[in-house]
Design a protein around this motif. Structure first.
Motif, PDB file in Angstrom:
ATOM      1  N   SER A 180      -0.884  11.926  -1.373  1.00 56.63           N
ATOM      2  CA  SER A 180      -1.612  10.655  -1.420  1.00 56.63           C
ATOM      3  C   SER A 180      -0.721   9.565  -1.993  1.00 56.63           C
ATOM      4  O   SER A 180      -0.771   8.417  -1.576  1.00 56.63           O
ATOM      5  N   LEU A 181       0.122   9.925  -2.972  1.00 60.52           N
ATOM      6  CA  LEU A 181       1.046   8.948  -3.554  1.00 60.52           C
ATOM      7  C   LEU A 181       2.038   8.479  -2.493  1.00 60.52           C
ATOM      8  O   LEU A 181       2.328   7.298  -2.384  1.00 60.52           O
ATOM      9  N   THR A 182       2.538   9.433  -1.707  1.00 59.52           N
ATOM     10  CA  THR A 182       3.494   9.101  -0.658  1.00 59.52           C
ATOM     11  C   THR A 182       2.848   8.189   0.373  1.00 59.52           C
ATOM     12  O   THR A 182       3.436   7.199   0.800  1.00 59.52           O
ATOM     13  N   ALA A 183       1.600   8.511   0.749  1.00 57.90           N
ATOM     14  CA  ALA A 183       0.888   7.701   1.728  1.00 57.90           C
ATOM     15  C   ALA A 183       0.674   6.304   1.173  1.00 57.90           C
ATOM     16  O   ALA A 183       0.819   5.318   1.884  1.00 57.90           O
ATOM     17  N   CYS A 184       0.350   6.233  -0.113  1.00 60.10           N
ATOM     18  CA  CYS A 184       0.111   4.957  -0.772  1.00 60.10           C
ATOM     19  C   CYS A 184       1.410   4.134  -0.775  1.00 60.10           C
ATOM     20  O   CYS A 184       1.412   2.961  -0.482  1.00 60.10           O
ATOM     21  N   GLY A 185       2.524   4.806  -1.111  1.00 63.27           N
ATOM     22  CA  GLY A 185       3.801   4.119  -1.222  1.00 63.27           C
ATOM     23  C   GLY A 185       4.262   3.512   0.084  1.00 63.27           C
ATOM     24  O   GLY A 185       5.045   2.572   0.076  1.00 63.27           O
ATOM     25  N   SER A 186       3.769   4.034   1.192  1.00 61.78           N
ATOM     26  CA  SER A 186       4.224   3.515   2.483  1.00 61.78           C
ATOM     27  C   SER A 186       3.434   2.278   2.899  1.00 61.78           C
ATOM     28  O   SER A 186       3.830   1.558   3.796  1.00 61.78           O
ATOM     29  N   SER A 187       2.290   2.035   2.217  1.00 65.22           N
ATOM     30  CA  SER A 187       1.444   0.923   2.635  1.00 65.22           C
ATOM     31  C   SER A 187       1.671  -0.320   1.785  1.00 65.22           C
ATOM     32  O   SER A 187       1.420  -1.421   2.216  1.00 65.22           O
ATOM     33  N   HIS A 188       2.154  -0.114   0.549  1.00 67.76           N
ATOM     34  CA  HIS A 188       2.425  -1.275  -0.296  1.00 67.76           C
ATOM     35  C   HIS A 188       3.663  -1.043  -1.144  1.00 67.76           C
ATOM     36  O   HIS A 188       4.150   0.067  -1.266  1.00 67.76           O
ATOM     37  N   TYR A 233       7.992  -4.749   2.720  1.00 65.46           N
ATOM     38  CA  TYR A 233       8.915  -5.531   3.535  1.00 65.46           C
ATOM     39  C   TYR A 233      10.032  -4.624   4.032  1.00 65.46           C
ATOM     40  O   TYR A 233      10.331  -4.569   5.225  1.00 65.46           O
ATOM     41  N   LYS A 234      10.660  -3.888   3.103  1.00 66.40           N
ATOM     42  CA  LYS A 234      11.756  -2.995   3.463  1.00 66.40           C
ATOM     43  C   LYS A 234      11.953  -1.944   2.369  1.00 66.40           C
ATOM     44  O   LYS A 234      11.787  -2.255   1.187  1.00 66.40           O
ATOM     45  N   ASP A 235      12.333  -0.721   2.761  1.00 65.73           N
ATOM     46  CA  ASP A 235      12.652   0.348   1.821  1.00 65.73           C
ATOM     47  C   ASP A 235      11.544   0.582   0.791  1.00 65.73           C
ATOM     48  O   ASP A 235      11.842   0.953  -0.346  1.00 65.73           O
ATOM     49  N   GLY A 236      10.298   0.336   1.149  1.00 59.35           N
ATOM     50  CA  GLY A 236       9.189   0.599   0.240  1.00 59.35           C
ATOM     51  C   GLY A 236       8.928  -0.522  -0.743  1.00 59.35           C
ATOM     52  O   GLY A 236       8.113  -0.373  -1.657  1.00 59.35           O
ATOM     53  N   TYR A 237       9.623  -1.637  -0.592  1.00 57.59           N
ATOM     54  CA  TYR A 237       9.437  -2.783  -1.478  1.00 57.59           C
ATOM     55  C   TYR A 237       8.917  -3.991  -0.693  1.00 57.59           C
ATOM     56  O   TYR A 237       9.193  -4.123   0.492  1.00 57.59           O
ATOM     57  N   CYS A 238       8.200  -4.877  -1.373  1.00 59.11           N
ATOM     58  CA  CYS A 238       7.813  -6.138  -0.772  1.00 59.11           C
ATOM     59  C   CYS A 238       9.056  -7.032  -0.711  1.00 59.11           C
ATOM     60  O   CYS A 238      10.106  -6.684  -1.252  1.00 59.11           O
ATOM     61  N   GLU A 239       8.927  -8.182  -0.063  1.00 58.71           N
ATOM     62  CA  GLU A 239      10.084  -9.061   0.116  1.00 58.71           C
ATOM     63  C   GLU A 239      10.701  -9.438  -1.235  1.00 58.71           C
ATOM     64  O   GLU A 239      11.908  -9.468  -1.412  1.00 58.71           O
ATOM     65  N   TYR A 240       9.829  -9.742  -2.207  1.00 59.65           N
ATOM     66  CA  TYR A 240      10.264 -10.163  -3.544  1.00 59.65           C
ATOM     67  C   TYR A 240      11.019  -9.052  -4.264  1.00 59.65           C
ATOM     68  O   TYR A 240      12.149  -9.248  -4.722  1.00 59.65           O
ATOM     69  N   HIS A 241      10.397  -7.857  -4.334  1.00 56.07           N
ATOM     70  CA  HIS A 241      11.026  -6.760  -5.070  1.00 56.07           C
ATOM     71  C   HIS A 241      12.226  -6.193  -4.321  1.00 56.07           C
ATOM     72  O   HIS A 241      13.151  -5.673  -4.932  1.00 56.07           O
ATOM     73  N   TYR A 242      12.218  -6.290  -2.986  1.00 53.70           N
ATOM     74  CA  TYR A 242      13.370  -5.844  -2.219  1.00 53.70           C
ATOM     75  C   TYR A 242      14.570  -6.737  -2.551  1.00 53.70           C
ATOM     76  O   TYR A 242      15.684  -6.257  -2.750  1.00 53.70           O
ATOM     77  N   ALA A 243      14.313  -8.049  -2.631  1.00 55.38           N
ATOM     78  CA  ALA A 243      15.374  -9.004  -2.975  1.00 55.38           C
ATOM     79  C   ALA A 243      15.932  -8.686  -4.361  1.00 55.38           C
ATOM     80  O   ALA A 243      17.139  -8.698  -4.578  1.00 55.38           O
TER      81      ALA A 243
END
Ligand SMILES: [Zn+2]
Length: 65
Positions: free
Chosen positions: A16-24, A33-43
């Motif tokens: 469930s954690l893995t499934a959750c991690g793929s959605s946000h 946005y990419k690699d499991g991070y939003c645009e802000y945290h990916y940057a």
């Protein structure tokens, strides 16, 4: 038998954690946005990779270390 239950519950939790991690984002609830991070945290992640030790030194000096 109890050990088996614990194993199953653990696997379900991980799944469930893995499934959750793929959605946000891993760091917040924003859309990935990419690699499991939003645009802000990916940057931020990329910036940390690029800056590397310099960022650590800056953080240490800010923390008074
Ligand atoms: Zn984020």
């Amino acid at each position: 038998m109890k050990k088996l239950m614990v194993l199953i519950v653990s696997l379900a939790a991980v799944a469930s954690l893995t499934a959750c991690g793929s959605s946000h984002c891993k760091e917040c609830d924003k859309e990935v946005y990419k690699d499991g991070y939003c645009e802000y945290h990916y940057a931020i992640n990329v910036a940390q990779d690029v800056v590397g030790d310099a960022a650590d030194d800056l953080l240490n000096s800010l923390m008074g270390g």
